[in-house]
Design a protein around this motif. Structure first.
Motif, short mmCIF file in Angstrom:
data_model
loop_
_atom_site.label_atom_id
_atom_site.label_comp_id
_atom_site.label_asym_id
_atom_site.label_seq_id
_atom_site.Cartn_x
_atom_site.Cartn_y
_atom_site.Cartn_z
N ARG A 1 8.88 42.37 -4.39
CA ARG A 1 8.75 43.34 -3.31
C ARG A 1 7.51 43.01 -2.50
N GLY A 2 7.47 43.49 -1.27
CA GLY A 2 6.29 43.27 -0.45
C GLY A 2 6.05 41.81 -0.17
N TRP A 3 4.78 41.47 0.01
CA TRP A 3 4.36 40.10 0.32
C TRP A 3 3.45 39.59 -0.79
N SER A 4 3.75 38.42 -1.27
CA SER A 4 2.92 37.80 -2.31
C SER A 4 1.64 37.27 -1.68
N LEU A 5 0.51 37.62 -2.25
CA LEU A 5 -0.79 37.14 -1.79
C LEU A 5 -1.19 35.87 -2.51
#
Length: 285
Positions: free
Chosen positions: A153-157
């Motif tokens: 989910r979201g954006w991997s940093l």
């Protein structure tokens, strides 16, 4: 010169992994997103995305343009804010695990606040599963946390190994129940560690529970317990244990930024982009 609206759509498709989610994020129809990507490819004179029925992937030239697109969009926002003053108002409710809250996140928030004085920031520090639940229930607008497994989910940093941490000059007796220091439940590091020990059939006992990294590190430094930590959190006085010491390997910890999906406001997206840029610079350094 590239059209900034087309660049914004391109970044949304790249970040979302597809046209459907990008359309939802931008409040456009999927056909409008597809048309904008075709216009951008015409401007670029090359194919930027490869498409099939299930996924979208960047081409090599798409990867190159993505980096420039982020820079162009951020410079555009900075110029607008400096010349006209930011008109963003309201409150952003932020959830952050201690991995972020005790390191570089406050400096990113300071930079955001300097450029957007009309936006109030509220920060809640907690464990990732609880924060993500609050995001799903729309009690938070943006969450920074980590996971070791589960749905993407979201954006991997960034990703880094999760490791067993213990006092640098002490020895641990694996013939006995392994003493462990953990964050309170629910915790992705705790779940990953116990799953690995169950696979290894290694006896264990929870000897120390603390809600802060400094607390579980102190237990490991004192030789009271072994604790699972991201490798970057080892610091002085701790060493990494692993298969050579009789302990199983642990999975990678993935660090993420996620924003509320429904009716996401522009300031939230701007802050998320600032966080991602900061993480990129840290990872590159």
């Amino acid at each position: 010169m590239f059209d900034t609206e087309l660049l914004r759509t391109f970044v949304a498709v790249a970040d979302s992994g597809g046209f459907t989610r990008a359309a939802e994020r931008l409040h456009l129809t999927q056909s409008a997103v597809s048309a904008q990507i075709r216009r951008l490819e015409d401007q670029a004179g090359c194919v930027l995305l490869t498409r099939n029925t299930r996924s979208v992937a960047l081409t090599a030239k798409g990867e190159t343009l993505l980096s420039y697109a982020r820079t162009i969009l951020h410079l555009n926002e900075d110029a607008r804010a400096r010349l006209a003053g930011s008109k963003f108002t309201g409150t952003i409710r932020i959830g952050a695990s201690e991995d972020f809250a005790s390191t570089w996140l406050p400096y990113v928030l300071r930079g955001f606040k300097a450029g957007n004085p009309g936006v109030a920031l509220e920060v809640e520090v907690g464990v990732p599963p609880v924060l993500f639940q609050a995001l799903d229930e729309e009690r938070l607008d943006l969450v920074l946390g980590s996971r070791c497994r589960g749905e993407a989910r979201g954006w991997s940093l960034w990703q880094e190994p999760l490791v067993w941490a213990f006092a640098e000059h002490d020895q641990i007796a694996l013939q006995e129940a392994l003493p462990l220091a953990f964050f309170p439940e629910p915790c992705p590091y705790r779940e990953a560690a116990l799953a690995a020990l169950a696979w290894k059939q290694q006896p264990w006992q929870i000897a120390y529970v603390c809600p802060s990294i400094s607390g579980v590190r102190a237990a490991a430094l004192a030789g009271l317990a072994v604790t699972p930590l991201p490798r970057s959190a080892l610091g002085n006085g701790l060493r990494e244990l692993g298969p050579v010491d009789g302990l199983p390997e642990l999975p990678n910890a993935e660090f993420l930024v996620c924003i509320v999906e429904n009716g996401c406001r522009e300031p939230i997206r701007v802050l998320a982009d600032m966080i991602r840029d900061a993480a990129t610079r840290i990872d590159a350094g």
